[in-house]
Design a protein around this motif. Sequence first.
Motif, mmCIF file in Angstrom:
data_model
loop_
_atom_site.group_PDB
_atom_site.id
_atom_site.type_symbol
_atom_site.label_atom_id
_atom_site.label_comp_id
_atom_site.label_asym_id
_atom_site.label_seq_id
_atom_site.Cartn_x
_atom_site.Cartn_y
_atom_site.Cartn_z
ATOM 1 N N ALA A 1 12.821 32.020 -7.329
ATOM 2 C CA ALA A 1 12.895 30.378 -7.256
ATOM 3 C C ALA A 1 12.456 29.495 -8.218
ATOM 4 O O ALA A 1 12.090 30.186 -9.188
ATOM 5 N N GLY A 2 12.403 28.010 -8.120
ATOM 6 C CA GLY A 2 12.087 27.426 -8.693
ATOM 7 C C GLY A 2 13.531 27.273 -9.926
ATOM 8 O O GLY A 2 14.326 27.258 -9.314
ATOM 9 N N SER A 3 13.875 26.461 -10.995
ATOM 10 C CA SER A 3 15.060 26.227 -11.608
ATOM 11 C C SER A 3 15.451 26.902 -12.577
ATOM 12 O O SER A 3 14.271 27.001 -13.584
ATOM 13 N N ALA A 4 16.992 27.517 -12.885
ATOM 14 C CA ALA A 4 17.232 27.885 -14.087
ATOM 15 C C ALA A 4 18.937 27.730 -13.950
ATOM 16 O O ALA A 4 19.335 26.680 -13.344
ATOM 17 N N TYR A 5 19.233 27.010 -15.475
ATOM 18 C CA TYR A 5 20.264 26.145 -16.102
ATOM 19 C C TYR A 5 20.587 27.207 -17.113
ATOM 20 O O TYR A 5 20.604 27.721 -18.506
ATOM 21 N N LEU A 6 21.961 27.578 -16.940
ATOM 22 C CA LEU A 6 22.733 27.957 -17.570
ATOM 23 C C LEU A 6 24.089 27.976 -18.240
ATOM 24 O O LEU A 6 24.679 27.143 -16.811
ATOM 25 N N LEU B 1 9.224 26.927 -38.351
ATOM 26 C CA LEU B 1 9.891 25.700 -37.764
ATOM 27 C C LEU B 1 9.304 24.686 -38.070
ATOM 28 O O LEU B 1 8.057 24.485 -38.181
ATOM 29 N N ALA B 2 10.225 23.419 -37.880
ATOM 30 C CA ALA B 2 9.869 22.739 -38.514
ATOM 31 C C ALA B 2 9.446 21.319 -36.984
ATOM 32 O O ALA B 2 8.124 20.873 -37.313
ATOM 33 N N GLN B 3 9.869 21.867 -36.121
ATOM 34 C CA GLN B 3 9.293 21.414 -34.970
ATOM 35 C C GLN B 3 9.535 22.092 -33.900
ATOM 36 O O GLN B 3 11.099 23.058 -33.605
ATOM 37 N N PRO B 4 9.008 21.751 -32.614
ATOM 38 C CA PRO B 4 9.026 23.187 -31.573
ATOM 39 C C PRO B 4 10.905 22.575 -31.354
ATOM 40 O O PRO B 4 11.554 21.537 -31.167
ATOM 41 N N ILE B 5 11.193 23.817 -30.535
ATOM 42 C CA ILE B 5 12.645 23.483 -30.485
ATOM 43 C C ILE B 5 12.847 22.956 -28.403
ATOM 44 O O ILE B 5 11.745 23.567 -28.141
ATOM 45 N N GLU B 6 13.477 22.636 -29.013
ATOM 46 C CA GLU B 6 13.405 21.286 -27.532
ATOM 47 C C GLU B 6 15.112 20.867 -26.698
ATOM 48 O O GLU B 6 16.628 20.933 -28.431
ATOM 49 N N LEU B 7 15.664 21.974 -25.833
ATOM 50 C CA LEU B 7 16.582 21.701 -25.091
ATOM 51 C C LEU B 7 16.739 21.041 -23.716
ATOM 52 O O LEU B 7 16.751 22.351 -23.468
ATOM 53 N N ALA B 8 17.385 20.376 -23.733
ATOM 54 C CA ALA B 8 16.768 18.895 -22.401
ATOM 55 C C ALA B 8 17.811 19.945 -21.588
ATOM 56 O O ALA B 8 18.744 19.098 -22.184
ATOM 57 N N ARG B 9 17.923 19.713 -20.554
ATOM 58 C CA ARG B 9 18.867 19.608 -19.885
ATOM 59 C C ARG B 9 18.658 19.060 -17.896
ATOM 60 O O ARG B 9 17.111 19.430 -17.466
ATOM 61 N N ILE C 1 16.145 28.076 -19.392
ATOM 62 C CA ILE C 1 17.671 27.451 -19.815
ATOM 63 C C ILE C 1 18.424 28.274 -20.530
ATOM 64 O O ILE C 1 17.394 29.040 -22.161
ATOM 65 N N ALA C 2 19.825 27.832 -20.715
ATOM 66 C CA ALA C 2 20.409 29.289 -22.095
ATOM 67 C C ALA C 2 21.826 28.417 -22.246
ATOM 68 O O ALA C 2 22.544 27.656 -20.781
ATOM 69 N N VAL C 3 22.197 27.677 -23.262
ATOM 70 C CA VAL C 3 23.821 27.127 -23.607
ATOM 71 C C VAL C 3 24.111 28.387 -24.462
ATOM 72 O O VAL C 3 23.204 29.233 -25.634
ATOM 73 N N VAL C 4 24.882 28.503 -24.219
ATOM 74 C CA VAL C 4 25.760 29.971 -25.097
ATOM 75 C C VAL C 4 27.037 29.594 -25.929
ATOM 76 O O VAL C 4 28.291 29.075 -24.408
ATOM 77 N N ALA C 5 27.647 29.693 -26.571
ATOM 78 C CA ALA C 5 29.266 29.805 -27.164
ATOM 79 C C ALA C 5 29.778 30.791 -28.118
ATOM 80 O O ALA C 5 29.145 31.057 -28.514
ATOM 81 N N GLN C 6 30.325 31.337 -27.459
ATOM 82 C CA GLN C 6 31.288 32.047 -28.093
ATOM 83 C C GLN C 6 32.705 32.299 -28.375
ATOM 84 O O GLN C 6 32.959 31.828 -27.642
ATOM 85 N N GLN C 7 32.660 32.703 -29.375
ATOM 86 C CA GLN C 7 33.946 32.010 -29.971
ATOM 87 C C GLN C 7 35.095 33.044 -30.651
ATOM 88 O O GLN C 7 33.819 33.421 -32.203
ATOM 89 N N GLY D 1 4.950 28.696 -13.828
ATOM 90 C CA GLY D 1 4.825 27.114 -14.832
ATOM 91 C C GLY D 1 5.390 27.544 -16.025
ATOM 92 O O GLY D 1 5.175 26.572 -17.127
ATOM 93 N N SER D 2 6.235 28.141 -16.858
ATOM 94 C CA SER D 2 6.266 28.310 -17.910
ATOM 95 C C SER D 2 8.104 28.130 -17.995
ATOM 96 O O SER D 2 8.878 28.345 -16.636
ATOM 97 N N VAL D 3 8.356 27.484 -19.040
ATOM 98 C CA VAL D 3 9.623 27.771 -19.168
ATOM 99 C C VAL D 3 9.760 28.471 -20.512
ATOM 100 O O VAL D 3 10.028 29.103 -21.708
ATOM 101 N N ASN D 4 11.232 29.740 -20.640
ATOM 102 C CA ASN D 4 11.780 30.359 -21.939
ATOM 103 C C ASN D 4 13.216 29.316 -21.870
ATOM 104 O O ASN D 4 13.880 28.612 -21.252
ATOM 105 N N THR D 5 13.509 29.265 -22.802
ATOM 106 C CA THR D 5 14.715 28.099 -23.436
ATOM 107 C C THR D 5 15.777 29.874 -24.962
ATOM 108 O O THR D 5 14.765 29.325 -25.658
#
Length: 230
Positions: free
Chosen positions: A100-105, A44-52, A129-135, A150-154
Motif C-alpha cells: 500500500a502507499g505510494s511508489a514512484y519509478l 554530503l553538502a545537503q540532504p539529497i532531495e528527489l521530489a516527484r 522513489i527511484a529514477v534510473v538512466a542507463q546507456q 511513514g518512511s521514504v527511500n530515495t
Amino acid sequence: MRTHSARLAIAAMMVLGAQTVQAQSSPADPCAGSTGGACTTAALAQPIELARPTPLRTSAYIAQIGDANTASITQNSTRQFARIGQDGDNNSAKATQNGAGSAYLEIDQAGLLNTFVSNQSAQDGGGNIAVVAQQGESNIILLDQSASAGSVNTAMLAQQGSGNQMQLGQNGSDNRAELVQLGDNNAMTATQNGSANQLRWVQNGSGLSDLQIVQSGNQAMSITQSNGGT
C-alpha cells in the motif's frame, strides 16, 4: 520530451555538482585499500532531495524502440506509478512495486543488452522513489527498496558505458542514495540499513573496484573514485 542521453546527463550533473561539508558522523574510510586510481571521501553538502508528484491513481507506461526488448511492471496498490522507456536491442527491464502507499519509478535505458531489475515494497506510510538512466552495452542495475510505514527511500541511479554493474539495497527509514558510474567494467554495491542514511558515490573511469559500502544508522557519505580508464 528529453532524450535518454539528456536524462543521463542531468542525473550525472546532479551528483557531480555536489559540494561537501562535515559529516553527521564519521564512518570508516570506504576507500581504504582501493586500487586503480584516486578515491576521495567527504560528507554530503545537503540532504539529497528527489521530489516527484504523488500519483493520483495507479499508472504504468512502457515504451520500447528496437528489437528483442522486454519490459514488465507489476503493481499491487491504488496509487503507484511506473514508467519504462527502452531504446535499442535486447534490453530488459522488470519493475515490481508491491504494498500500500505510494511508489514512484522511472526507468530509461538505451543501447544493447542492458538489464534493470527492481523490487520496491512501500507499505501504508508510503515511500520509495527511484529514477534510473542507463546507456551503453551489457550494463546491469539491481535495485531493492523497502520502507516501513511513514518512511521514504530515495534513489537515483545512472550508468553509462559497457559492462558496468550496480546494486543498491535500501531498507528502513529515510534512506537516500545517488550513484553515477561512467566508463567500462566498473562495479558498485551499496547497502543502507536503519534510518536517515545518505550516500553519494561517483565512479568515473574503467575497471574500478567495488567498494561494497555498508551503512547503518545516521550516516552521511560522499565518495568519488576515478582513474584514466584502460
